[in-house]
Scaffold this active site. Structure first.
Site, PDB file in Angstrom:
ATOM      1  N   SER A  46       0.841  -1.204   0.000  1.00  0.00           N
ATOM      2  CA  SER A  46       0.000   0.000   0.000  1.00  0.00           C
ATOM      3  C   SER A  46       0.871   1.248   0.000  1.00  0.00           C
ATOM      4  CB  SER A  46      -0.906   0.006   1.235  1.00  0.00           C
ATOM      5  OG  SER A  46      -1.431   1.305   1.395  1.00  0.00           O
ATOM      6  N   HIS A  75      -1.081  -1.400  -4.201  1.00  0.00           N
ATOM      7  CA  HIS A  75      -2.382  -1.050  -3.613  1.00  0.00           C
ATOM      8  C   HIS A  75      -2.461   0.463  -3.439  1.00  0.00           C
ATOM      9  CE1 HIS A  75      -5.937  -2.086  -1.144  1.00  0.00           C
ATOM     10  NE2 HIS A  75      -5.563  -1.124  -0.328  1.00  0.00           N
ATOM     11  N   ASP A 101      -4.626   3.502  -2.098  1.00  0.00           N
ATOM     12  CA  ASP A 101      -5.700   3.843  -1.166  1.00  0.00           C
ATOM     13  C   ASP A 101      -6.204   5.255  -1.406  1.00  0.00           C
ATOM     14  OD1 ASP A 101      -6.054   1.580   0.625  1.00  0.00           O
ATOM     15  OD2 ASP A 101      -3.981   1.956   1.239  1.00  0.00           O
ATOM     16  N   MET A 145      -8.825   8.103  -0.427  1.00  0.00           N
ATOM     17  CA  MET A 145      -9.697   8.490   0.692  1.00  0.00           C
ATOM     18  C   MET A 145     -10.218   9.903   0.471  1.00  0.00           C
ATOM     19  SD  MET A 145      -7.358   7.221   3.838  1.00  0.00           S
ATOM     20  CE  MET A 145      -6.718   5.552   3.936  1.00  0.00           C
ATOM     21  N   HIS A 187      -8.117   0.926  -4.215  1.00  0.00           N
ATOM     22  CA  HIS A 187      -9.076   0.747  -3.115  1.00  0.00           C
ATOM     23  C   HIS A 187      -9.754   2.088  -2.846  1.00  0.00           C
ATOM     24  CE1 HIS A 187      -9.549  -0.229   1.484  1.00  0.00           C
ATOM     25  NE2 HIS A 187     -10.705  -0.172   0.864  1.00  0.00           N
ATOM     26  N   MET A 229     -11.956   4.379  -0.920  1.00  0.00           N
ATOM     27  CA  MET A 229     -12.638   4.625   0.350  1.00  0.00           C
ATOM     28  C   MET A 229     -13.301   5.992   0.215  1.00  0.00           C
ATOM     29  SD  MET A 229      -9.686   3.124   2.803  1.00  0.00           S
ATOM     30  CE  MET A 229      -8.461   3.284   1.511  1.00  0.00           C
ATOM     31  N   MET A 243     -11.647  -5.917   5.228  1.00  0.00           N
ATOM     32  CA  MET A 243     -10.812  -4.988   6.004  1.00  0.00           C
ATOM     33  C   MET A 243     -10.473  -5.612   7.353  1.00  0.00           C
ATOM     34  SD  MET A 243     -10.222  -2.417   4.070  1.00  0.00           S
ATOM     35  CE  MET A 243      -9.256  -1.539   5.307  1.00  0.00           C
ATOM     36  N   ASP A 254      -6.653  -6.389   4.289  1.00  0.00           N
ATOM     37  CA  ASP A 254      -6.013  -5.070   4.272  1.00  0.00           C
ATOM     38  C   ASP A 254      -6.068  -4.456   5.663  1.00  0.00           C
ATOM     39  OD1 ASP A 254      -5.100  -2.534   3.638  1.00  0.00           O
ATOM     40  OD2 ASP A 254      -6.849  -1.982   2.421  1.00  0.00           O
TER      41      ASP A 254
HETATM   42  C1  DX5 Z   1      -6.432   1.526   5.496  1.00  0.00           C
HETATM   43  C2  DX5 Z   1      -5.923   1.238   4.112  1.00  0.00           C
HETATM   44  C3  DX5 Z   1      -4.808   0.278   4.088  1.00  0.00           C
HETATM   45  C4  DX5 Z   1      -3.568   0.740   4.790  1.00  0.00           C
HETATM   46  C5  DX5 Z   1      -2.853  -0.465   5.293  1.00  0.00           C
HETATM   47  O1  DX5 Z   1      -7.559   2.319   5.421  1.00  0.00           O
HETATM   48  O2  DX5 Z   1      -6.951   0.724   3.302  1.00  0.00           O
HETATM   49  O3  DX5 Z   1      -4.503  -0.140   2.771  1.00  0.00           O
HETATM   50  O4  DX5 Z   1      -2.703   1.482   3.992  1.00  0.00           O
HETATM   51  O5  DX5 Z   1      -1.784  -0.039   6.058  1.00  0.00           O
HETATM   52  P1  DX5 Z   1      -1.085  -0.970   7.125  1.00  0.00           P
HETATM   53  O6  DX5 Z   1      -0.544  -2.155   6.398  1.00  0.00           O
HETATM   54  O7  DX5 Z   1      -0.030  -0.071   7.681  1.00  0.00           O
HETATM   55  O8  DX5 Z   1      -2.122  -1.347   8.132  1.00  0.00           O
HETATM   56 ZN    ZN Z   2      -6.449  -0.271   1.353  1.00  0.00          ZN
END
Ligand code: DX5
Ligand code: ZN
Length: 216
Positions: free
Chosen positions: A7, A32, A34, A36, A65, A67, A136, A174
């Site tokens: 990620s 990956h 992320d 947000m 991903h 969010m 998750m 994740d």
């Molecule tokens: C959390 C994200 C993850 C995050 C994981 O909301 O979706 O992908 O980056 O990070 P670690 O591996 O540090 O928990």
């Molecule tokens: Zn993620």
């Protein structure tokens, strides 16, 4: 086969291209990404323009991903920015079937995700039309949180349904994945492991990836 999806949320944002290249050289098959929006989750990361900039730095699968509250509105943007797989949350405001169809129509793989409080049953109606389910293992929003081992029965249940379906569906976890929790996830039936802070905190990314994979 177990796949690792680092990620980039935990990467050095001032040098994302170099980080993506380093992960590729380290043998990561997926990256990956992320996204947000500060609304679906209490944090803002980056969007399609940033992702587009690093597309040239990584040849493997861009595992996006989302969010965000309204994934359906932004599918086109993320496809144009180079997504290979788009995963959205069933808890978002967009209609799940319409979002799955919109992603599929662009020729991109589709993933559905559930937050910790959402039961396994929520994904069942969609198993005949998705390529991946993301369970998750932390509350989405931040990297570096503690792994929720109590999500493993959910992973095992979904693995059972995937096997029964006879379809090739990836099962991703994740949040909080490290060398110890990776084993637990694989045992429960996950085959794609996202890891952020664990991998990016190490000097040798290739060696760190190996610690997440089974020995044999
Ligand atoms: C959390 C994200 C993850 C995050 C994981 O909301 O979706 O992908 O980056 O990070 P670690 O591996 O540090 O928990
Ligand atoms: Zn993620």
């Amino acid at each position: 086969m177990i796949k690792i999806s680092p990620s980039i949320l935990s990467a050095d944002f001032s040098d994302l291209g170099a980080e993506a290249r380093k992960m590729q050289q380290a043998g990561a098959p997926w990256l990956h990404i992320d996204v947000m929006d500060g609304h679906f989750v209490p944090n803002i990361s980056f969007g399609a323009p940033v992702m587009k900039c690093i597309r040239k730095d990584f040849d493997g699968v861009f595992d996006v991903h989302l969010m965000i509250s309204e994934p359906l509105r932004y599918i086109d943007n993320f496809v144009k920015a180079g997504a290979d797989m788009i995963t959205f949350h069933l808890e978002s405001d967009s209609d799940a079937n319409a979002t799955i169809d919109a992603i599929r129509a662009k020729g991109v793989k589709v993933g559905i995700s559930v937050k910790p409080k959402t039961p396994a049953e929520a994904v069942k109606p969609y198993l005949d039309k998705v390529d991946m389910v993301l369970v998750m293992t932390v509350e989405p929003g931040f990297g570096g949180q503690r792994f929720m081992a109590d999500m493993m029965p959910k992973v095992s249940q979904i693995r059972e349904w995937i096997n029964e379906s006879g379809r090739e569906i990836d099962l991703q976890v994740d949040g909080g994945v490290n060398a110890d929790t990776a084993k637990v996830c694989i045992e429960a039936g996950a085959n794609v492991l996202v890891a952020g802070s664990y991998l990016f905190s190490k000097d040798d990314y290739a060696a760190a990836i190996k610690t997440l994979l089974p020995n044999d």
